[in-house]
Design a protein around this motif. Structure first.
Motif, mmCIF file in Angstrom:
data_model
loop_
_atom_site.group_PDB
_atom_site.id
_atom_site.type_symbol
_atom_site.label_atom_id
_atom_site.label_comp_id
_atom_site.label_asym_id
_atom_site.label_seq_id
_atom_site.Cartn_x
_atom_site.Cartn_y
_atom_site.Cartn_z
ATOM 1 N N TYR A 97 32.518 45.379 46.527
ATOM 2 C CA TYR A 97 33.695 45.270 45.656
ATOM 3 C C TYR A 97 34.931 45.824 46.349
ATOM 4 O O TYR A 97 36.013 45.228 46.295
ATOM 5 C CB TYR A 97 33.441 46.006 44.346
ATOM 6 N N ASP A 98 34.793 46.965 47.013
ATOM 7 C CA ASP A 98 35.932 47.556 47.714
ATOM 8 C C ASP A 98 36.497 46.602 48.755
ATOM 9 O O ASP A 98 37.719 46.511 48.931
ATOM 10 C CB ASP A 98 35.507 48.866 48.390
ATOM 11 N N PHE A 99 35.606 45.894 49.435
ATOM 12 C CA PHE A 99 36.061 44.967 50.473
ATOM 13 C C PHE A 99 36.604 43.662 49.879
ATOM 14 O O PHE A 99 37.699 43.228 50.226
ATOM 15 C CB PHE A 99 34.916 44.655 51.444
ATOM 16 N N CYS A 100 35.844 43.036 48.981
ATOM 17 C CA CYS A 100 36.247 41.709 48.515
ATOM 18 C C CYS A 100 37.481 41.766 47.623
ATOM 19 O O CYS A 100 38.241 40.791 47.539
ATOM 20 C CB CYS A 100 35.096 41.012 47.787
ATOM 21 N N SER A 101 37.735 42.898 46.979
ATOM 22 C CA SER A 101 38.907 43.002 46.110
ATOM 23 C C SER A 101 40.215 43.070 46.901
ATOM 24 O O SER A 101 41.295 43.093 46.311
ATOM 25 C CB SER A 101 38.788 44.223 45.192
ATOM 26 N N GLN A 102 40.107 43.064 48.213
ATOM 27 C CA GLN A 102 41.307 42.985 49.049
ATOM 28 C C GLN A 102 41.846 41.554 49.109
ATOM 29 O O GLN A 102 42.931 41.317 49.643
ATOM 30 C CB GLN A 102 40.996 43.465 50.476
ATOM 31 N N TYR A 103 41.093 40.613 48.544
ATOM 32 C CA TYR A 103 41.474 39.202 48.561
ATOM 33 C C TYR A 103 41.595 38.681 47.121
ATOM 34 O O TYR A 103 41.001 39.243 46.198
ATOM 35 C CB TYR A 103 40.421 38.374 49.309
ATOM 36 N N PRO A 104 42.333 37.592 46.899
ATOM 37 C CA PRO A 104 42.425 37.012 45.551
ATOM 38 C C PRO A 104 41.086 36.429 45.109
ATOM 39 O O PRO A 104 40.398 35.769 45.892
ATOM 40 C CB PRO A 104 43.499 35.932 45.696
ATOM 41 N N TYR A 105 40.725 36.657 43.853
ATOM 42 C CA TYR A 105 39.434 36.216 43.336
ATOM 43 C C TYR A 105 39.418 34.701 43.096
ATOM 44 O O TYR A 105 40.446 34.082 42.806
ATOM 45 C CB TYR A 105 39.099 36.965 42.049
ATOM 46 N N LEU A 106 38.221 34.131 43.207
ATOM 47 C CA LEU A 106 38.054 32.681 43.161
ATOM 48 C C LEU A 106 37.214 32.217 41.973
ATOM 49 O O LEU A 106 36.657 31.124 41.998
ATOM 50 C CB LEU A 106 37.394 32.203 44.460
ATOM 51 N N ASP A 107 37.145 33.016 40.926
ATOM 52 C CA ASP A 107 36.310 32.648 39.783
ATOM 53 C C ASP A 107 36.733 31.336 39.143
ATOM 54 O O ASP A 107 35.886 30.583 38.635
ATOM 55 C CB ASP A 107 36.337 33.771 38.745
ATOM 56 N N HIS A 108 38.019 31.052 39.147
ATOM 57 C CA HIS A 108 38.476 29.801 38.543
ATOM 58 C C HIS A 108 37.863 28.594 39.246
ATOM 59 O O HIS A 108 37.597 27.570 38.606
ATOM 60 C CB HIS A 108 40.006 29.717 38.589
ATOM 61 N N VAL A 109 37.603 28.717 40.537
ATOM 62 C CA VAL A 109 36.990 27.618 41.292
ATOM 63 C C VAL A 109 35.548 27.411 40.852
ATOM 64 O O VAL A 109 35.108 26.280 40.587
ATOM 65 C CB VAL A 109 37.046 27.910 42.803
#
Length: 322
Positions: free
Chosen positions: A92-104
């Motif tokens: 989470y600490d790493f991936c939250s540095q990027y915009p989330y892709l849940d809408h995709v």
């Protein structure tokens, strides 16, 4: 093997392959910490975790060198397995540095299935019986994996190094995906955008929203297992690791390892729980259905790749049955 035989002095040269792959993963993620240092909430704490893990591994290895026996060599595996509990939240600490892709991924589910399976599944099977059955399967995740690894260590010792490598290397491959692919999952995304919007097919992008918001949808508690799952999620869950599903993926790797033991009772006892676990990933809103489907196929790919890699690195390794 009798209990006393585990404490007979017997030195086995070298590290477990599980130790080696853990050290490689720690080095890789330490580099990531350096890259994202300014954006991480507690980079010093993450580095300290690695220092402590390295120290613990050193202590365990030192104890083995002082009194080399099978029992202490097996004990060296304990911190490696416990480390998975610490490495997971860091995704989470790493991936939250990027915009989330849940809408995709919500849109993929909508396109493929014409609905949001994560929202409909637990409504169709809403009784306490099904809720408890699926939550029991989900809660059994770590117990299934632990039982399989222990079976190798004590019942198939000559195969344990390869099995452990396949297991941990597959886990780390999933974690590496999560560190660069930010997908929170329905329980977080639908909480953020609203269930009503999701039901109507409205899936807005949320960007960096989950950097500062970790609220999730909480299903109704219907029994002891649903309470246990919710409690575990409140303690250790983060808006991360939705695609592909590691619950489906690593339980599939575990089942493949269980089959490889040639002890069919281990496989068949866990098989019904495995099916419930796979269904539960969508039922409890932890994953989009596409996450779980891809988790299954990714597991097969990882299992084949890590098995091949181990054989390449250890030509002629003795894997005869104990």
């Amino acid at each position: 093997m009798k209990l006393k035989d585990y404490f007979k002095k017997q030195y086995e040269k070298g590290l477990w392959s599980m130790e080696t792959i853990t050290l490689i993963y720690m080095l890789f993620t330490t580099i990531l910490i350096g890259i994202h240092w300014q954006g991480l909430a507690d980079p010093q704490g993450m580095v300290l975790t690695r220092v402590l893990m390295l120290a613990l591994m050193g202590v365990m290895y030192g104890a083995y060198r002082l009194y080399p026996c099978r029992a202490l060599r097996i004990a060296r595996v304990i911190p490696l397995l416990l480390g998975l509990i610490f490495w997971y939240p860091e995704t989470y600490d790493f991936c939250s540095q990027y915009p989330y892709l849940d809408h995709v991924f919500a849109e993929i589910d909508q396109t493929l299935f014409g609905c949001q399976p994560a929202l409909l599944f637990n409504k169709v099977l809403s009784s306490t019986f099904w809720s408890e059955a699926f939550n029991m399967g989900y809660y059994a995740y770590y117990y299934m994996m632990g039982a399989t690894i222990l079976f190798y260590l004590f019942g198939r010792y000559n195969q344990a190094d390869k099995a452990g490598f396949v297991f941990l290397a597959s886990f780390f491959l999933f974690y590496i995906i999560y560190e660069f692919l930010p997908v929170a999952g329905p329980q977080y995304y639908f909480k953020a955008v609203g269930v009503e919007a999701a039901c109507t097919g409205d899936f807005p992008a949320v960007g960096y929203y989950f950097q500062n918001h970790t609220e999730m949808l909480t299903p109704e508690i219907k029994g002891i297992f649903s309470k246990l799952v919710i409690g575990a999620q409140e303690v250790g869950e983060r808006p991360t690791a939705a695609f592909p599903s590691s619950h489906v993926g690593m339980s599939t790797v575990t089942m493949m390892l269980a089959w490889k033991t040639r002890n069919r009772w281990l496989f068949w006892v866990m098989f019904p729980v495995y099916l419930l676990l796979c269904c539960a990933t969508v039922y409890i809103l932890a994953h989009y259905l596409i996450d779980s489907i891809c988790g299954f196929f990714t597991a097969i790919l990882f299992f084949c790749f890590t098995s091949w890699l181990y054989d390449k690195l250890h030509p002629g390794y003795n894997t005869e049955r104990d």
